[in-house]
Write a protein that holds these residues in place. Structure first.
Motif, PDB file in Angstrom:
ATOM      1  N   VAL A  37      14.226  47.825  66.872  1.00 10.33           N
ATOM      2  CA  VAL A  37      15.298  46.852  66.685  1.00 10.33           C
ATOM      3  C   VAL A  37      15.571  46.259  68.054  1.00 10.33           C
ATOM      4  O   VAL A  37      16.084  46.939  68.943  1.00 10.33           O
ATOM      5  CB  VAL A  37      16.564  47.515  66.090  1.00 10.33           C
ATOM      6  CG1 VAL A  37      17.668  46.492  65.918  1.00 10.33           C
ATOM      7  CG2 VAL A  37      16.247  48.191  64.771  1.00 10.33           C
ATOM      8  N   GLU A  41      18.557  41.657  67.690  1.00 14.41           N
ATOM      9  CA  GLU A  41      18.397  41.924  66.264  1.00 14.41           C
ATOM     10  C   GLU A  41      19.456  42.889  65.755  1.00 14.41           C
ATOM     11  O   GLU A  41      20.029  43.668  66.522  1.00 14.41           O
ATOM     12  CB  GLU A  41      17.008  42.514  65.989  1.00 14.41           C
ATOM     13  CG  GLU A  41      15.871  41.591  66.288  1.00 14.41           C
ATOM     14  CD  GLU A  41      14.531  42.245  66.052  1.00 14.41           C
ATOM     15  OE1 GLU A  41      13.592  41.505  65.795  1.00 14.41           O
ATOM     16  OE2 GLU A  41      14.437  43.486  66.125  1.00 14.41           O
ATOM     17  N   ALA A  43      20.091  45.471  62.145  1.00 13.05           N
ATOM     18  CA  ALA A  43      19.533  46.049  60.932  1.00 13.05           C
ATOM     19  C   ALA A  43      20.630  46.834  60.235  1.00 13.05           C
ATOM     20  O   ALA A  43      21.567  47.314  60.871  1.00 13.05           O
ATOM     21  CB  ALA A  43      18.350  46.955  61.264  1.00 13.05           C
TER      22      ALA A  43
END
Length: 162
Positions: A37, A41, A43
Motif C-alpha cells: 500500500v 494509497e 485500502a
C-alpha cells in the motif's frame, strides 16, 4: 405455455430489482504475492497468505498475514495480525486496534504507537502442542515395539575368537 414464460420473466425481473448494487471495494487479498500500500494509497482490508504486507499509506480496516510479516510505515486503523511472521513498525507509524503476533517478533521503532492491546505469542508456545503430540506418538510407538519384540529371546552372543 406462454403464460408460464411471462410469470417466469416477471419473477426474474422482481429478483433483479431486489438485488443490491455492487460497489467497488478496495480490499487487498493476495496469495503468494506481497501486498504494498503506497504512500498515496488507501485500502480497506489487507489479507495475505504466504506473503508479506507493506503499508506505507493507510489501511482503513484490518491487516492479516498468514506465514508472512507486516511492515508498517503508515497507518492501520484496525487490527494487525501476523501468524508465523513478524510485525515491524517504523518511526511514527500507527496501529489503531490490536496487534497480535503468533510465532514472530514485534518490533517497535521510534515513536510507533499501538492503540489497542499487544499480544505476542513466542514460537515455542505455538509449537508446544505439536511437540507434545509428537512425544505422545513416539511413546505409544515405542511401547508397542517393546511389547512386540519381548516375545523373542535374545540371540546368544557369538563364540569367542581364538
Amino acid at each position: 405455455m406462454p403464460r408460464r414464460w411471462l410469470y417466469l420473466c416477471f419473477v426474474v425481473f422482481l429478483t433483479a430489482l431486489c438485488v443490491p448494487r455492487a460497489h467497488a471495494s478496495t480490499d487487498r487479498v493476495s496469495f503468494m504475492h506481497d501486498i504494498h500500500v503506497g504512500d498515496t494509497e488507501e485500502a480497506d482490508d489487507a489479507v495475505c497468505f504466504l506473503c508479506s504486507i507493506r503499508v506505507d499509506g493507510k489501511v482503513n480496516g484490518d491487516s492479516v498475514a498468514f506465514l508472512g510479516g507486516i511492515r508498517v510505515k503508515g497507518e492501520i486503523s484496525g487490527d494487525a495480525v501476523s501468524f508465523l511472521g513478524s510485525v515491524d513498525m517504523g518511526d511514527q507509524s500507527r496501529i489503531g486496534g490490536d496487534c497480535v503476533v503468533f510465532g514472530g517478533p514485534l518490533n517497535l521503532n521510534g515513536s510507533a504507537t499501538i492503540g489497542g492491546d499487544r499480544v505476542d505469542f513466542p514460537f515455542i508456545l505455538v509449537m508446544l502442542p505439536f511437540i507434545v503430540l509428537a512425544l505422545l506418538i513416539y511413546g505409544i510407538v515405542s511401547l508397542f515395539r517393546s511389547r512386540r519384540y519381548r516375545a523373542y529371546p535374545m540371540m546368544p552372543p557369538p563364540p569367542p575368537m581364538r
